[in-house]
Design a protein around this motif. Sequence first.
Motif, PDB file in Angstrom:
ATOM      1  N   ALA A 111       0.845  -1.156  -0.059  1.00 47.06           N
ATOM      2  CA  ALA A 111       0.097   0.018  -0.056  1.00 47.06           C
ATOM      3  C   ALA A 111       0.885   1.310   0.066  1.00 47.06           C
ATOM      4  CB  ALA A 111      -0.954   0.101   1.196  1.00 47.06           C
ATOM      5  N   VAL A 112       1.749   1.346   0.948  1.00 44.10           N
ATOM      6  CA  VAL A 112       2.892   2.555   0.685  1.00 44.10           C
ATOM      7  C   VAL A 112       3.513   2.579  -0.526  1.00 44.10           C
ATOM      8  CG1 VAL A 112       4.888   3.335   1.734  1.00 44.10           C
ATOM      9  CG2 VAL A 112       3.265   2.415   3.461  1.00 44.10           C
ATOM     10  N   TYR A 113       3.914   1.354  -1.198  1.00 42.68           N
ATOM     11  CA  TYR A 113       4.405   1.125  -2.452  1.00 42.68           C
ATOM     12  C   TYR A 113       3.614   1.882  -3.498  1.00 42.68           C
ATOM     13  CZ  TYR A 113       7.564  -1.076  -5.873  1.00 42.68           C
ATOM     14  OH  TYR A 113       8.438  -1.289  -7.148  1.00 42.68           O
ATOM     15  N   GLN A 114       2.353   1.393  -3.513  1.00 43.00           N
ATOM     16  CA  GLN A 114       1.571   2.015  -4.514  1.00 43.00           C
ATOM     17  C   GLN A 114       1.217   3.368  -4.195  1.00 43.00           C
ATOM     18  OE1 GLN A 114      -0.079   0.329  -6.969  1.00 43.00           O
ATOM     19  NE2 GLN A 114      -0.603   2.223  -7.849  1.00 43.00           N
ATOM     20  N   GLU A 115       1.068   4.006  -2.948  1.00 39.69           N
ATOM     21  CA  GLU A 115       0.951   5.315  -2.682  1.00 39.69           C
ATOM     22  C   GLU A 115       1.980   5.996  -3.246  1.00 39.69           C
ATOM     23  OE1 GLU A 115      -0.671   7.466   1.194  1.00 39.69           O
ATOM     24  OE2 GLU A 115       1.872   6.999   1.248  1.00 39.69           O
ATOM     25  N   GLY A 116       2.996   5.793  -3.167  1.00 44.34           N
ATOM     26  CA  GLY A 116       4.362   6.193  -3.865  1.00 44.34           C
ATOM     27  C   GLY A 116       4.265   6.248  -5.417  1.00 44.34           C
ATOM     28  N   LEU A 117       3.816   5.185  -5.831  1.00 44.73           N
ATOM     29  CA  LEU A 117       3.845   5.157  -7.524  1.00 44.73           C
ATOM     30  C   LEU A 117       2.607   6.122  -7.802  1.00 44.73           C
ATOM     31  CD1 LEU A 117       3.950   1.097  -7.872  1.00 44.73           C
ATOM     32  CD2 LEU A 117       5.619   2.951  -8.168  1.00 44.73           C
TER      33      LEU A 117
ATOM     34  N   ALA B 298       2.432   6.195 -17.117  1.00 47.08           N
ATOM     35  CA  ALA B 298       1.696   7.078 -16.179  1.00 47.08           C
ATOM     36  C   ALA B 298       1.819   8.430 -16.486  1.00 47.08           C
ATOM     37  CB  ALA B 298       2.103   6.696 -14.628  1.00 47.08           C
ATOM     38  N   GLN B 299       2.998   8.845 -17.180  1.00 42.00           N
ATOM     39  CA  GLN B 299       3.147  10.362 -17.354  1.00 42.00           C
ATOM     40  C   GLN B 299       2.705  10.544 -19.041  1.00 42.00           C
ATOM     41  OE1 GLN B 299       4.436  12.887 -15.135  1.00 42.00           O
ATOM     42  NE2 GLN B 299       3.654  11.425 -13.615  1.00 42.00           N
ATOM     43  N   GLY B 300       1.920   9.929 -19.340  1.00 42.48           N
ATOM     44  CA  GLY B 300       1.700  10.162 -20.861  1.00 42.48           C
ATOM     45  C   GLY B 300       2.725   9.450 -21.803  1.00 42.48           C
ATOM     46  N   ASP B 301       3.332   8.351 -21.545  1.00 39.03           N
ATOM     47  CA  ASP B 301       4.365   7.654 -22.163  1.00 39.03           C
ATOM     48  C   ASP B 301       5.576   8.589 -22.543  1.00 39.03           C
ATOM     49  OD1 ASP B 301       5.010   5.130 -23.142  1.00 39.03           O
ATOM     50  OD2 ASP B 301       4.311   5.641 -24.932  1.00 39.03           O
ATOM     51  N   ARG B 302       5.535   9.667 -21.696  1.00 37.23           N
ATOM     52  CA  ARG B 302       6.738  10.382 -21.934  1.00 37.23           C
ATOM     53  C   ARG B 302       8.220   9.984 -21.653  1.00 37.23           C
ATOM     54  NH1 ARG B 302       8.724  14.371 -18.005  1.00 37.23           N
ATOM     55  NH2 ARG B 302       7.402  14.246 -16.035  1.00 37.23           N
ATOM     56  N   TRP B 303       9.104  10.162 -22.187  1.00 35.71           N
ATOM     57  CA  TRP B 303      10.480   9.919 -21.853  1.00 35.71           C
ATOM     58  C   TRP B 303      11.001  10.768 -20.309  1.00 35.71           C
ATOM     59  CZ3 TRP B 303      13.156   5.944 -24.195  1.00 35.71           C
ATOM     60  CH2 TRP B 303      12.978   5.572 -25.457  1.00 35.71           C
ATOM     61  N   ARG B 304      11.621   9.911 -19.734  1.00 32.87           N
ATOM     62  CA  ARG B 304      12.026  10.293 -18.453  1.00 32.87           C
ATOM     63  C   ARG B 304      13.615   9.982 -18.221  1.00 32.87           C
ATOM     64  NH1 ARG B 304       7.670  10.898 -14.217  1.00 32.87           N
ATOM     65  NH2 ARG B 304       9.364  12.187 -13.137  1.00 32.87           N
ATOM     66  N   ASP B 305      13.902  11.244 -17.523  1.00 33.10           N
ATOM     67  CA  ASP B 305      15.538  11.049 -16.907  1.00 33.10           C
ATOM     68  C   ASP B 305      15.664  10.412 -15.680  1.00 33.10           C
ATOM     69  OD1 ASP B 305      16.003  12.659 -19.388  1.00 33.10           O
ATOM     70  OD2 ASP B 305      16.710  14.384 -18.157  1.00 33.10           O
TER      71      ASP B 305
ATOM     72  N   PHE C 157       9.299   4.252 -12.687  1.00 34.16           N
ATOM     73  CA  PHE C 157       8.289   4.054 -14.055  1.00 34.16           C
ATOM     74  C   PHE C 157       7.156   3.120 -13.566  1.00 34.16           C
ATOM     75  CE2 PHE C 157      12.648   5.159 -15.622  1.00 34.16           C
ATOM     76  CZ  PHE C 157      12.185   6.111 -16.679  1.00 34.16           C
ATOM     77  N   GLU C 158       7.066   2.106 -12.667  1.00 34.80           N
ATOM     78  CA  GLU C 158       6.105   1.270 -12.473  1.00 34.80           C
ATOM     79  C   GLU C 158       4.733   1.971 -12.075  1.00 34.80           C
ATOM     80  OE1 GLU C 158       6.592  -1.948 -12.963  1.00 34.80           O
ATOM     81  OE2 GLU C 158       8.584  -1.442 -13.171  1.00 34.80           O
ATOM     82  N   GLN C 159       3.597   1.384 -12.599  1.00 37.62           N
ATOM     83  CA  GLN C 159       2.457   1.931 -12.423  1.00 37.62           C
ATOM     84  C   GLN C 159       1.605   1.605 -11.223  1.00 37.62           C
ATOM     85  OE1 GLN C 159      -0.110   3.300 -15.906  1.00 37.62           O
ATOM     86  NE2 GLN C 159       1.488   2.168 -17.045  1.00 37.62           N
TER      87      GLN C 159
END
Length: 168
Positions: A19-25, A149-156, A32-34
Motif C-alpha cells: 500500500a505504501v509502495y502504491q501510494e508512492g507510485l 503513467a506520465q503520458g508515455d513521455r521519456w524520463r531522465d 516507472f512502475e504504475q
Amino acid sequence: MSGVTIRAMTPSDADAVLAVYQEGLDGGHASFEQAAPTWADFDAGKLPGHRLVAADEHDEVLGWVAVAPVSRRLVYAGVVEHSVYVAERAQGRGVGRALLGALVASTEAAGVWTIQSAIFPENTASLALHRRCGFRTVGVRERVGRHAAQGDRWRDTILVERRSPMVV
C-alpha cells in the motif's frame, strides 16, 4: 522520531508495504512502475536480509526499504539497488533517513560495498534525503525510459550511489 521503530520486514507486513509502495507510485515521481507488484513478485525480487520497515507505536508501517542485486555475476555481489518508500502521512519526520541508516548498517555488515538507485529529477525530496545519507550523484541517464503513467513521455533518472568506507 519518537514512537517509530525500524525492524525487519515480515510477510505479515505485505499489505501495508504494498500500500505504501502504491501510494508512492500514484504520486508519479517514484518509479516507472504504475502498480505495486504482488507480494510473491516483491518477495522474489528483493534480497531477504535487507528488507526493513519503519513502524509506529501501533506497529503500523510508515515506510520501507529493500534491496535487489544489480547482477547475478559474482563480481557484482557487493552491489545492490535499493528502493525506499515513506507513507505520505509520515513524510518529513525522519522515517526515510532512519530507514536508509538502518539499510547502510545492514548491508555493510553483509559486505555490500555499493548501494545505488535511480531517482527522477523531479523527486527533490528523495534526492535531498539521499544526499543527507551520504549518497552522491554519479550521473544523469537521459531519456532512459518511457513513463506510461506520465503520458508515455521519456524520463531522465539521476543515478545515486553510496560507497561503503567500511567494506574493503
